[in-house]
Motif scaffolding. Structure first.
Motif, PDB file in Angstrom:
ATOM      1  N   ILE A 518      35.497  33.136  39.158  1.00 42.67           N
ATOM      2  CA  ILE A 518      35.396  31.794  38.585  1.00 42.67           C
ATOM      3  C   ILE A 518      36.743  31.425  37.976  1.00 42.67           C
ATOM      4  O   ILE A 518      37.238  32.113  37.076  1.00 42.67           O
ATOM      5  CB  ILE A 518      34.290  31.736  37.511  1.00 42.67           C
ATOM      6  CG1 ILE A 518      32.931  32.090  38.128  1.00 42.67           C
ATOM      7  CG2 ILE A 518      34.244  30.356  36.859  1.00 42.67           C
ATOM      8  CD1 ILE A 518      31.819  32.231  37.120  1.00 42.67           C
ATOM      9  N   VAL A 525      34.697  28.287  42.432  1.00 46.08           N
ATOM     10  CA  VAL A 525      33.912  29.521  42.424  1.00 46.08           C
ATOM     11  C   VAL A 525      33.984  30.111  43.826  1.00 46.08           C
ATOM     12  O   VAL A 525      33.683  29.429  44.816  1.00 46.08           O
ATOM     13  CB  VAL A 525      32.435  29.249  42.051  1.00 46.08           C
ATOM     14  CG1 VAL A 525      31.670  30.559  41.900  1.00 46.08           C
ATOM     15  CG2 VAL A 525      32.345  28.420  40.780  1.00 46.08           C
ATOM     16  N   TYR A 598      37.342  36.505  36.475  1.00 48.14           N
ATOM     17  CA  TYR A 598      37.746  35.208  35.934  1.00 48.14           C
ATOM     18  C   TYR A 598      39.258  35.046  36.047  1.00 48.14           C
ATOM     19  O   TYR A 598      39.988  36.005  36.326  1.00 48.14           O
ATOM     20  CB  TYR A 598      37.348  35.091  34.450  1.00 48.14           C
ATOM     21  CG  TYR A 598      35.891  35.357  34.163  1.00 48.14           C
ATOM     22  CD1 TYR A 598      34.938  34.364  34.325  1.00 48.14           C
ATOM     23  CD2 TYR A 598      35.470  36.612  33.719  1.00 48.14           C
ATOM     24  CE1 TYR A 598      33.592  34.603  34.047  1.00 48.14           C
ATOM     25  CE2 TYR A 598      34.129  36.870  33.450  1.00 48.14           C
ATOM     26  CZ  TYR A 598      33.191  35.862  33.619  1.00 48.14           C
ATOM     27  OH  TYR A 598      31.871  36.110  33.355  1.00 48.14           O
TER      28      TYR A 598
END
Length: 933
Positions: A518, A525, A598
């Motif tokens: 993400i 995504v 992330y």
């Protein structure tokens, strides 16, 4: 079958089945650890009359004949068996062997004309019945000509009794096949076998069974495939004063003092029952059964539920319908000796096996390629059943540590395999045994938990109930469950991005799992096949090009958001953009079977949050962040330094799950660095981090005089002591040595059962031969299986090589170490940095003997191979491993075949990881332990 290896398994041949006719000298049974006679492979003759002869055994070159194929033809369908077994619980005076004799009549129907009968048979001798043949064939239908048997023989490779006829069996007609046979009641833990123990100085013998997956054929001739379900009428001949048990209720007996039948009964050694060790299982079985009746919306389908603890049992438990067999450690509980982890294991294994009474037994999968659904389902709902039994434990959360994180480590290898195999690829017994692995059990549990979560439990159970109703007493394939779940989805109006079939097949028909990334700056995504070694070559084809339909539960700056589905390689979700101090956390409660990465800013925000306000992140997700970070670092997706940074807050953490996650991942650092200069600074850092936790529990327990109240707190107290002692905290080591010495001096063990494993290990590690010999004598005299297991593990902790070598030799002698415990004892020794190379040399030198004696089909061989090689991280060790594979190709590796390739892949990855990370890791640990002025 119960995991663990536990190991839990589905019903071996059919649903209504003999599968475990446990005959015991007493069954409140009697025990401990005592002499077993070595297995003798000599042929034996029947002793119950009749002309006898050793039947011919034929091994032919590969051909296209039906008897050279491993699968039965589908032209004969069994209806029922009349089976009589007579085990001799004393050795034959002539041969010295324990034997059993038996006779069987199976009634089958012909679905298409054939002049050939194939029925499974292995390691049995047959009485020559008439005209020189090994069986007798008659017709159930009057007026139907019965073909004569022209030729009969045993086909050893494919394990058939082969009967060629002089004419055709007629379609739609029924026949009886009668056989009379003898087998050895050996101590090999498979088929119909012998377990021994001592009681009051007298040797007792139990005749019992373990037939899953392909060992029913060792007990009697049968159609030994899961789709060949039939009814069994069983007669057991046994000595007066002994007790006979089987799957169904007792219909008649010549013994007048049989126990009264009860709906739920626990059987074990007589002293164990007298000591109340069966009470916990007895008290929890009823509530768990009631829970599953409600969960399945289906009454328990049998008239009784027996559970028996056996002194010798290779698996953890086996879900024989109506008569579940267990290792003693998986069923018996004694509060003076059993820890809370022992107690949890009993509750979860009972729940696992009882779940199979419906899912696996009432409805059986058609073939072994769908084993994952049977075992994965039971491995999932065992947590639900255990929660019903012990609602205060919060045990449902522990599936994340026990199954999800556990199987990630295997499924991230290029040598992993999909959950569901093609039926034609699973033919031989060894291939079937290989399926009993972490993928089938733990990945199966993980993806079914994910499915239940995104459908909701209400919809999941609705579909499950109609599935069980339609296929009751029959067989199914995994897509039948998808069909019923889709019916429930449609009836409930649940919104999904695709059908259950299409969503779940992305998780079932391709190996591995994705890492979802993400980017909180852009909202993009994306997903990618996660591999621990990104340079490894994935040769296995994927029908979905290694893309999954991914359900994502997530939160933003502490607030739970609407679930999001990712389809395809990437997509943009503007809601996942994070501005300023906002942060995103995905895979809430780790209900999804994937890892999460992330962008750097979000990682920085999360690690900062852990240090300053860690309680804003749910406990399970704190465990997830540590586990994801360390594994993403191993895969070169993030830096190892970032992963290590997730542990900096642990000096403030008091919850069990994040600590356990961290320790599981730091174990990899121990394996890679406990033979290098990184070890010292690493020890210093971890000692600094765990000391506050150690002191917290010292205060909470009033200087170790009390037990913490919470289930998870009791677990974390063990972690605090274990790591503090392991990292050299002097107060902890002195505590362990003092407690152990008090036991030696007074012969009165005051160490709490929760703490015994870690105290025993650390005391023995810090001491010499006297302490080891004391522990060995306590092990040999232990009458409680859980206590014996704790000691057996701790004995491997010594730092004395000569003691470890002697201990390794003991594993080859059943008088010293029971066969069921041999391979796990070798692994315990390999876990010790001093013992690792000793264990590896030992296994290499004796592989042929170990493989032969401890069963080519043993489910423990993958554990053994992984256990003795997991520290491998040098080119020299890699070459040794490859040579081991080459040298033993002819002997084989049985259920450990895939584990050899996985070990080679893992070692290759370890070599590269150390080369790339050693210096950075060393610098980080040094920096974190520099004195502050």
């Amino acid at each position: 079958m119960g995991k663990g290896f536990y190991i839990s398994k589905p019903v071996g041949i059919v649903s209504i089945i003999l599968c475990a006719g446990a005959l015991a000298t007493i069954i409140a049974l009697s025990v401990v650890y005592s002499e077993e006679k070595a297995k003798n492979n000599n042929q034996v003759s029947p002793t119950d009359g009749g002309t006898t002869s050793k039947p011919p055994v034929t091994t032919l070159a590969p051909s296209n004949e039906p008897w050279d194929k491993y699968r039965l033809p589908k032209n004969l369908v069994p209806d029922h068996y009349n089976l009589t077994l007579w085990p001799r619980l004393t050795p034959d005076l002539t041969t010295g062997l324990y034997i059993f004799t038996g006779k069987s009549t199976v009634e089958f129907e012909t679905t298409e004309e054939t002049d050939l009968i194939l029925i499974h048979s292995s390691k049995l001798n047959y009485t020559i019945l008439e005209n020189g043949h090994l069986a007798r064939l008659t017709s159930v239908n009057s007026g139907v000509r019965v073909p004569l048997i022209k030729v009969s023989w045993l086909q050893s490779v494919t394990q058939y009794l082969v009967l060629q006829l002089d004419g055709k069996l007629m379609t739609g007609h029924r026949y009886h096949l009668y056989t009379k046979f003898t087998g050895e009641l050996a101590d090999d833990l498979g088929g119909f076998y012998r377990s021994e123990y001592m009681e009051d100085g007298v040797k007792k013998v139990v005749a019992t069974t373990q037939m899953q997956p392909t060992d029913a054929r060792k007990a009697f001739p049968c159609f030994d495939e899961p789709a060949m379900k039939a009814i069994f009428y069983i007669t057991l001949i046994h000595d007066r004063g002994t007790v006979a048990l089987s799957n169904g209720e007792e219909k008649g007996s010549m013994v007048s003092d049989n126990p009264n039948p009860n709906p739920i009964r626990i059987f074990a050694r007589k002293p164990a029952i007298a000591a109340g060790q069966g009470e916990y299982a007895l008290n929890k079985t009823g509530p768990i059964l009631k829970f599953f009746e409600k969960y399945y919306n289906s009454s328990y389908p049998l008239p009784k539920s027996d559970q028996i603890a056996l002194p010798d049992f290779n698996a953890g438990a086996m879900e024989n319908w109506g008569l579940i067999t267990y290792r003693e450690t998986a069923l018996l509980y004694d509060k003076e000796f059993s820890s809370n982890s022992n107690k949890q294991r009993i509750a979860t294994i009972i729940a696992h096996e009882l779940a199979h009474m419906w899912f696996g037994n009432l409805v059986t999968l058609r073939w072994w390629n769908d084993l994952w659904l049977n075992e994965g389902f039971a491995s999932y709902v065992e947590y639900l059943g255990a929660h019903e039994a012990e609602p205060d434990w919060n045990v449902k959360d522990l599936i994340v540590l026990g199954d999800v994180h556990r199987v990630f480590a295997v499924d991230a290898l290029a040598s992993s395999h999909p959950l569901s195999s093609k039926e034609e690829d699973i033919q031989k017994p060894a291939q079937i045994s290989e399926l009993f692995d972490a993928i089938s059990y733990s990945k199966g549990a993980s993806v079914l938990r994910m499915l239940s979560d995104f459908l909701t439990e209400e919809v999941f159970t609705m579909g499950l109930r109609t599935y069980l109703s339609e296929f009751a007493f029959g067989n199914a394939v995994y897509t039948d469950l998808w069909k019923h779940l889709q019916m429930a989805v449609d009836a409930n109006g649940t919104e999904l991005p695709d059908t259950v079939h299409n969503i779940m097949n992305t998780w079932v028909l391709q190996m591995g799992f994705p890492v979802v990334t993400i980017d909180t700056k852009t909202g993009v995504v994306s997903q990618k096949h996660f591999l621990l070694d990104p340079d490894s070559e994935v040769t296995a084809p994927s029908p979905f090009n290694y893309e999954w339909i991914v359900p994502i539960k997530w939160m933003k700056t502490g607030a739970v958001q609407s679930p999001y589905w990712l389809r395809g390689k990437s997509a943009t979700n503007d809601a996942m953009k994070a501005l300023g101090t906002e942060w995103v956390l995905a895979n809430l409660n780790v209900v999804g079977y994937y890892r999460v990465n992330y962008d750097e800013e979000n990682w920085g925000g999360i690690t900062g949050l852990l240090i300053l306000f860690f309680k804003l992140i749910p406990v399970i997700n704190r465990a997830q962040l540590v586990d994801d970070a360390f594994n993403l670092a191993r895969a070169k997706i993030i830096s190892t330094v970032l992963a290590l940074n997730t542990t900096k807050y642990l000096d403030k953490e008091r919850e069990y799950m994040p600590w356990e996650s961290a320790l599981n991942n730091l174990d990899f650092f121990y394996l890679m660095f406990d033979r290098s200069e990184v070890y010292g600074p690493m020890q210093d850092y971890l000692r600094k981090q765990v000391t506050p936790l150690f002191n917290y529990y010292k205060t909470l327990t009033e200087n170790w005089s009390k037990v913490p109240d919470g289930h998870m707190d009791q677990y974390n107290q063990v972690n605090a002591i274990s790591l503090a002692c392991r990292t050299g905290l002097e107060e902890c080591q002195n505590l362990a040595k003092t407690w152990f010495k008090q036991w030696m001096d007074t012969n009165n063990n005051q160490i709490h059962p929760n703490l015994r494993s870690t105290v025993y290990c650390n005391a023995i590690a810090a001491s010499g031969a006297n302490e080891w010999e004391f522990a060995w004598s306590q092990f040999k005299n232990a009458t409680i299986a859980t206590e014996a297991d704790k000691l057996r593990s701790a004995l491997a902790c010594t730092k004395q090589p000569w003691l470890l070598n002697r201990y390794l030799e003991y594993t080859l002698d059943p008088k010293m170490i029971r066969k069921q415990d041999a391979t796990s004892t070798i692994v315990y020794i390999a876990n010790n940095v001093i013992g690792q190379s000793l264990a590896w040399d030992f296994v290499r030198a004796r592989w042929s003997y170990i493989f032969t004696q401890y069963g080519g089909g043993s489910f423990s061989f993958s554990n053994l191979i992984n256990g003795v090689t997991k520290r491998f991280s040098t080119e020299f060790e890699l070459q040794q491993l490859k040579q081991f594979k080459e040298d033993n190709a002819e002997v084989g590796f049985g259920s450990g075949t895939l584990a050899v390739d996985q070990s080679i892949e893992r070692t290759t990855a370890n070599i590269k990881w150390i080369a790339e990370n050693k210096q950075n890791v060393l610098n980080w640990f040094r920096d974190e332990t520099k004195p502050v002025f």
